[in-house]
Design an enzyme around this catalytic site. Structure first.
Site, PDB file in Angstrom:
ATOM      1  N   LYS A   1      -6.929 -10.394  34.120  1.00  0.00           N
ATOM      2  CA  LYS A   1      -7.351 -11.792  34.185  1.00  0.00           C
ATOM      3  C   LYS A   1      -7.763 -12.144  35.615  1.00  0.00           C
ATOM      4  O   LYS A   1      -8.735 -12.843  35.836  1.00  0.00           O
ATOM      5  CB  LYS A   1      -6.184 -12.697  33.757  1.00  0.00           C
ATOM      6  CG  LYS A   1      -5.668 -12.417  32.350  1.00  0.00           C
ATOM      7  CD  LYS A   1      -4.204 -12.864  32.162  1.00  0.00           C
ATOM      8  CE  LYS A   1      -3.572 -12.223  30.932  1.00  0.00           C
ATOM      9  NZ  LYS A   1      -2.124 -12.379  30.832  1.00  0.00           N
TER      10      LYS A   1
ATOM     11  N   LYS B   1      -8.603  -1.839  36.790  1.00  0.00           N
ATOM     12  CA  LYS B   1      -7.938  -2.189  35.531  1.00  0.00           C
ATOM     13  C   LYS B   1      -8.463  -3.530  35.024  1.00  0.00           C
ATOM     14  O   LYS B   1      -8.698  -4.442  35.818  1.00  0.00           O
ATOM     15  CB  LYS B   1      -6.446  -2.304  35.852  1.00  0.00           C
ATOM     16  CG  LYS B   1      -5.547  -2.555  34.706  1.00  0.00           C
ATOM     17  CD  LYS B   1      -4.159  -2.909  35.212  1.00  0.00           C
ATOM     18  CE  LYS B   1      -4.069  -4.355  35.710  1.00  0.00           C
ATOM     19  NZ  LYS B   1      -2.720  -4.880  35.884  1.00  0.00           N
TER      20      LYS B   1
ATOM     21  N   LYS C   1      -0.347  -8.027  44.175  1.00  0.00           N
ATOM     22  CA  LYS C   1      -0.341  -9.481  43.923  1.00  0.00           C
ATOM     23  C   LYS C   1      -0.402 -10.246  45.245  1.00  0.00           C
ATOM     24  O   LYS C   1      -1.078 -11.268  45.354  1.00  0.00           O
ATOM     25  CB  LYS C   1       0.911  -9.880  43.130  1.00  0.00           C
ATOM     26  CG  LYS C   1       0.871  -9.453  41.676  1.00  0.00           C
ATOM     27  CD  LYS C   1       0.396 -10.591  40.772  1.00  0.00           C
ATOM     28  CE  LYS C   1      -0.008 -10.147  39.382  1.00  0.00           C
ATOM     29  NZ  LYS C   1       1.104  -9.806  38.515  1.00  0.00           N
TER      30      LYS C   1
HETATM   31  P1  TYM Z   1       0.801  -8.945  31.614  1.00  0.00           P
HETATM   32  O1  TYM Z   1       0.900 -10.329  31.144  1.00  0.00           O
HETATM   33  O2  TYM Z   1      -0.007  -8.677  32.839  1.00  0.00           O
HETATM   34  O3  TYM Z   1       0.209  -8.018  30.468  1.00  0.00           O
HETATM   35  C1  TYM Z   1       0.749  -7.986  29.162  1.00  0.00           C
HETATM   36  C2  TYM Z   1       0.718  -6.562  28.636  1.00  0.00           C
HETATM   37  O4  TYM Z   1      -0.621  -6.069  28.629  1.00  0.00           O
HETATM   38  C3  TYM Z   1      -0.671  -4.822  29.315  1.00  0.00           C
HETATM   39  N1  TYM Z   1      -1.966  -4.714  30.017  1.00  0.00           N
HETATM   40  C4  TYM Z   1      -2.797  -3.666  29.918  1.00  0.00           C
HETATM   41  N2  TYM Z   1      -2.700  -2.516  29.225  1.00  0.00           N
HETATM   42  C5  TYM Z   1      -3.736  -1.642  29.342  1.00  0.00           C
HETATM   43  N3  TYM Z   1      -4.841  -1.877  30.104  1.00  0.00           N
HETATM   44  C6  TYM Z   1      -4.965  -3.011  30.812  1.00  0.00           C
HETATM   45  N4  TYM Z   1      -6.052  -3.240  31.544  1.00  0.00           N
HETATM   46  C7  TYM Z   1      -3.910  -3.978  30.737  1.00  0.00           C
HETATM   47  N5  TYM Z   1      -3.705  -5.193  31.296  1.00  0.00           N
HETATM   48  C8  TYM Z   1      -2.499  -5.625  30.850  1.00  0.00           C
HETATM   49  C9  TYM Z   1       0.481  -4.886  30.315  1.00  0.00           C
HETATM   50  O5  TYM Z   1       0.867  -3.602  30.733  1.00  0.00           O
HETATM   51  C10 TYM Z   1       1.529  -5.589  29.501  1.00  0.00           C
HETATM   52  O6  TYM Z   1       2.215  -4.681  28.671  1.00  0.00           O
HETATM   53  N6  TYM Z   1       5.201  -8.221  33.896  1.00  0.00           N
HETATM   54  C11 TYM Z   1       4.518  -8.194  32.619  1.00  0.00           C
HETATM   55  C12 TYM Z   1       5.095  -9.145  31.582  1.00  0.00           C
HETATM   56  C13 TYM Z   1       6.560  -9.001  31.322  1.00  0.00           C
HETATM   57  C14 TYM Z   1       7.186  -7.981  30.554  1.00  0.00           C
HETATM   58  C15 TYM Z   1       8.559  -8.325  30.529  1.00  0.00           C
HETATM   59  C16 TYM Z   1       6.711  -6.861  29.882  1.00  0.00           C
HETATM   60  C17 TYM Z   1       7.535  -9.851  31.730  1.00  0.00           C
HETATM   61  N7  TYM Z   1       8.724  -9.458  31.265  1.00  0.00           N
HETATM   62  C18 TYM Z   1       9.461  -7.533  29.844  1.00  0.00           C
HETATM   63  C19 TYM Z   1       7.639  -6.069  29.212  1.00  0.00           C
HETATM   64  C20 TYM Z   1       9.006  -6.409  29.194  1.00  0.00           C
HETATM   65  C21 TYM Z   1       3.069  -8.584  32.824  1.00  0.00           C
HETATM   66  O7  TYM Z   1       2.722  -9.191  33.798  1.00  0.00           O
HETATM   67  O8  TYM Z   1       2.253  -8.294  31.772  1.00  0.00           O
END
Ligand code: TYM
Length: 356
Positions: free
Chosen positions: A222, A219, A139
């Site tokens: 966004k 991966k 990041k």
């Molecule tokens: P975020 O918003 O980036 O993504 C949300 C969820 O989507 C999954 N994901 C993917 N899975 C497979 N392939 C991909 N290319 C891909 N891109 C995203 C992420 O693994 C996620 O499960 N930090 C977290 C959000 C968060 C969270 C939490 C998750 C905040 N608090 C507590 C679980 C529990 C995040 O940025 O996800």
């Protein structure tokens, strides 16, 4: 032991974690918690890596799913953009099949206990552990002009999100596994230093824990601008697929292709029925099926999943009051569960906290 102390805490606060949750989903059910950032529209990586499991788990677990707007602040979005993104991501979560009758769907900032617990856990989490987080490095590289402290302590807030609900299961994609390992470490440390308050959360992986982007290299995300959006129309998706990488060694249609190294074929693995997939693989290997045709078939099969989601999302957009009600009800349930945990936490560490 957890359960008894937990129920006692609920009695003490007058808050019930069962408040508003149908009877079938209360009692001794295990809990699951997960979150998604409102930093743009959802893509099929989010859908396959996390949301399909949210939908699955809500049937078996008492579920808490959050739109984590406080996490999104690490990217400093303009206020209006953030407000819009929170609504759009909530709509995407619901349109994907998360049912507010079964799961508690809420916006993180509507539950102030997340930030209170974050500070407390900051005093338990070790700097050395935070230093190892690869996502902080990634990041920081994407926003070199804004390497704020929140980016560094981001996993502490994420740990608070999970343990605030005393969740045992966390459905996430592979990119979040390191954060979950840190959460487990923090839980162990807290439980050892103070009292056994939190269960150790475990990752629930989907069948697609790491979906690659259209570049076929990194991966889907966004921020990399390599995504297939969940709300995109079939035409928009086909437009993107046209430019997407396939087997790099297949230069002409008459060349035999290798589906095993083709990123587009890997998407067929998620969206195309097995028999059709076998036909596509054979056509590619035998050079009877070109890449454009292969992409058209994928676009059609993607549309079979995305079309109904887009439709449900449009319906929800046309009834904004309903979304407000769902999120308000979710916040009430989440705050009740969160406060019950905080009573235990404050008691274990010796701070007084607000008298509600
Ligand atoms: P975020 O918003 O980036 O993504 C949300 C969820 O989507 C999954 N994901 C993917 N899975 C497979 N392939 C991909 N290319 C891909 N891109 C995203 C992420 O693994 C996620 O499960 N930090 C977290 C959000 C968060 C969270 C939490 C998750 C905040 N608090 C507590 C679980 C529990 C995040 O940025 O996800």
């Amino acid at each position: 032991m957890h359960e008894n102390r937990f129920l006692a805490a609920e009695a003490q606060t007058g808050l019930s974690r069962c408040e508003g949750i149908p009877a079938a989903y209360t009692g001794s059910m295990l809990r699951t918690m997960s979150g998604v950032q409102p930093t743009g529209n959802l893509h099929i990586g989010n859908y396959l890596g996390a949301l399909v499991n949210w939908v699955e788990l809500q049937r078996q677990y008492e579920s808490f799913f959050s739109i984590v707007d406080l996490h999104a602040l690490t990217q400093r979005p303009p206020a209006e953009q953030l407000r819009r993104a929170v609504r759009e991501v909530a709509i995407g979560v619901l349109a994907s099949g998360v049912d507010p009758e079964q799961a508690t769907v809420f916006v993180q900032s509507e539950v102030p206990q997340h930030t209170e617990l974050t500070w407390i856990l900051s005093c338990v989490t070790q700097l050395g552990d935070l230093n190892r987080m690869t996502q902080f490095k990634d990041k920081s590289a994407t926003q070199p002009d804004n390497i704020n402290a929140g980016l560094f302590t981001y996993p502490v807030l994420q740990t608070a999100d999970i343990v605030l609900y005393r969740a045992e299961r966390v459905p996430v994609g592979e990119d979040q596994e390191q954060h979950l390992e840190l959460a487990r470490e923090t839980v162990r440390r807290f439980n050892t230093v103070y009292a056994e308050v939190f269960p150790e959360p475990q990752v629930v992986r989907s069948t697609a824990p790491r979906v690659l982007g259209l570049d076929g290299e990194s991966k889907m995300s966004k921020s990399r601008n390599n995504e297939i959006g969940l709300f995109e129309t079939a035409d928009e998706t086909m437009q993107k697929l046209r430019g997407a990488k396939t087997d790099p060694a297949r230069l002409r249609r008459s060349d035999a292709g290798n589906p095993d190294v083709c990123n587009i074929f890997s998407y067929h693995g998620f969206f195309t029925p097995a028999a059709e997939r076998d036909e596509i693989a054979a056509g590619c290997r035998g050079a009877t099926l070109g890449c454009v045709d292969c992409k058209s078939k994928l676009a059609a099969n993607l549309e079979a999943v995305k079309g109904p989601i887009r439709e449900r999302a449009n319906e929800l957009r046309s009834r904004p009051g309903e979304l407000d009600e769902i999120l308000a009800a979710g916040a009430v349930k989440a705050r009740a569960a969160a406060e019950a945990t905080m009573v235990l936490v404050r008691d274990a560490i010796g701070v007084r906290g607000p008298k509600l």
